[in-house]
Motif scaffolding. Structure first.
Motif, short mmCIF file in Angstrom:
data_model
loop_
_atom_site.label_atom_id
_atom_site.label_comp_id
_atom_site.label_asym_id
_atom_site.label_seq_id
_atom_site.Cartn_x
_atom_site.Cartn_y
_atom_site.Cartn_z
N UNK A 156 0.81 -1.22 0.00
CA UNK A 156 0.00 0.00 0.00
C UNK A 156 0.84 1.27 0.00
N UNK A 157 2.15 1.14 0.06
CA UNK A 157 3.00 2.33 0.10
C UNK A 157 2.90 3.10 -1.21
N UNK A 158 2.79 4.41 -1.11
CA UNK A 158 2.67 5.24 -2.31
C UNK A 158 4.05 5.48 -2.91
N UNK A 159 4.02 6.02 -4.11
CA UNK A 159 5.27 6.32 -4.81
C UNK A 159 6.11 7.33 -4.03
N UNK A 160 5.45 8.35 -3.48
CA UNK A 160 6.18 9.36 -2.71
C UNK A 160 6.80 8.76 -1.46
N UNK A 161 6.12 7.78 -0.86
CA UNK A 161 6.64 7.16 0.36
C UNK A 161 7.82 6.25 0.09
#
Length: 425
Positions: A331-336
């Motif tokens: 579930x981690x976003x690209x920014x994260x």
């Protein structure tokens, strides 16, 4: 009936072509709106391609591993009505994750039925696998520990992840089938084997291979190892957990390591930097964005604790926990998963004595944490038992001099061995 053609969408950022990584459907499948059809890989991210329509898949535009131009035909779907053969409304691509310095294999997975989601165990249905006793199946450390806790021999479990990687779902399916170690047929201990397995290097695995090769070819790696007495900081951690754990949450060693990085970097700004070797420019950053290497079923990922310099121990701990959970659940976003200025990598109890971590370009330093062991040490002429831990760290010698690297690690050592200094301003 008509035909709806979906073309490879423009992912943005000036990207002209992408690699088709995984199909989630096959010819003849019925699909519904917003169902993920395929994953494609750019230089920076894995992207979901959803369907904008309901219909039946009648043609696929490429094979996994194929590099396709933006605007080329990705898939054709038979729909009710006239369809739109000339130009399909482009589905909004969904960024799944950014590639990191990790090991991850992508292969074609089975198509998913659209009528209803299968039960969790059904994803992993299949007969038991009997591997040789010395064969090590693909599985993350978390899965291996889970299997150990459940008393399951991994060599008997069929893996449904990329390249046969065993996932948590596979362990649950194994248990659901009612199979046990005792009922498993024992393979011949000395039987000859002639089987071979060819695994295409595509998708994320290809990108990771390219990044690792690029990092080792472009950066002048050198590693520095130092042992640290972590007895005092471990005692402080236990005390804080006993006093505040119920209200603020439990602390691991990682928040203390992050704090030590932040404090030490104040005197070594050249280490909290990125090096653009094409432009020949070193950018030193005031913000400390710490990448935390995290093991997930799909491979190693590096979510980023942003502005670690402005976080307390518990704030860092909460953010590390949140990011690790997001990464493990996909579930981690690209920014994260991007933007780190220095990386902290640890395998915990599996960390070994010494490691040689590979830099995550364009960063110029990565700090590797090895396992904690109790050892007899001589202190003031007395033999005492202390908790010792090695830091195995790598630096880009084009930017960081050996003396500065050694002094930086020694600074971290001093902070951890005298943990009160972590909080003295």
């Amino acid at each position: 009936m008509g035909t709806h053609v979906i073309k490879m969408p423009d992912i943005g950022e000036g990207i002209a072509e992408v690699e088709l990584s995984v199909w989630h459907v096959k010819v003849g499948d019925m699909v519904v709106e917003d169902q993920v059809l395929a994953d494609v890989m750019t230089d920076k991210a894995m992207v979901d391609i959803p369907s904008p329509v309901h219909g039946k898949v009648i043609a696929l535009g490429g094979q996994p591993g194929e590099v396709m131009a933006v605007g080329s035909v990705l898939i054709s779907i038979e729909v009710e009505g006239a369809g739109n053969v000339k130009e399909s409304a482009q589905p909004a691509p969904v960024v799944k994750e950014a590639p990191v310095a990790a090991t991850k294999v992508e292969t074609v997975v089975e198509s998913k039925p659209v009528t209803a989601p299968a039960p969790k165990a059904a994803v992993c249905q299949g007969p038991m696998v009997a591997r040789e006793a010395d064969e090590r199946p693909l599985a993350s450390p978390a899965v291996r520990k889970h299997a150990l806790d459940l008393g399951i021999q991994l060599r008997l479990v069929r893996g449904t992840g990329p390249a046969g990687r065993i996932l948590h779902d596979d362990l649950e399916a194994y248990l659901a089938q009612g199979q046990s170690n005792a009922s498993a047929p024992a393979p011949a201990a000395y039987a000859q084997r002639t089987d071979e397995q060819q695994i295409p290097v595509i998708g994320m695995r290809r990108k990771i291979a390219q990044r690792m090769q690029d990092a080792t070819q472009r950066a002048a790696h050198f590693s520095y190892v130092e042992e640290i007495d972590v007895t005092a900081v471990e005692e402080l951690r236990a005390h804080l957990n006993e006093k505040h754990g119920a209200t603020r949450g439990k602390l691991t060693l990682l928040p203390f390591l992050v704090r030590a990085l932040v404090v030490a970097l104040r005197d070594f700004p050249q280490i909290n930097a990125r090096y653009d070797d094409e432009a020949q420019v070193i950018t030193r950053l005031g913000a400390v964005h710490v990448g935390i290497a995290t093991q997930a079923d799909i491979g190693l990922m590096v979510p980023v604790v942003r502005h670690a310099e402005a976080r307390s121990l518990w704030d860092s701990a909460a953010e590390i926990s949140r990011l690790a959970t997001a990464a493990r659940n996909g579930k981690a976003s690209r920014d994260e998963l991007s933007g780190s200025t220095i990386t902290l990598t640890s395998l915990g109890a599996l960390g070994g004595i010494v490691s040689t971590p590979v830099l995550n370009l364009p960063e110029v330093a990565i700090v590797g944490v090895n396992k904690i062991v109790e050892r007899p040490m001589v202190i003031k002429g007395q033999i005492v038992i202390r908790k010792m831990m090695n830091l195995s760290s790598s630096f880009d010698h084009r930017v960081v001099d050996g003396m500065d690297a050694a002094l930086f690690i020694q600074a971290i050592r001093g902070l951890l061995e005298q943990p009160a200094t972590l909080f003295v301003e």
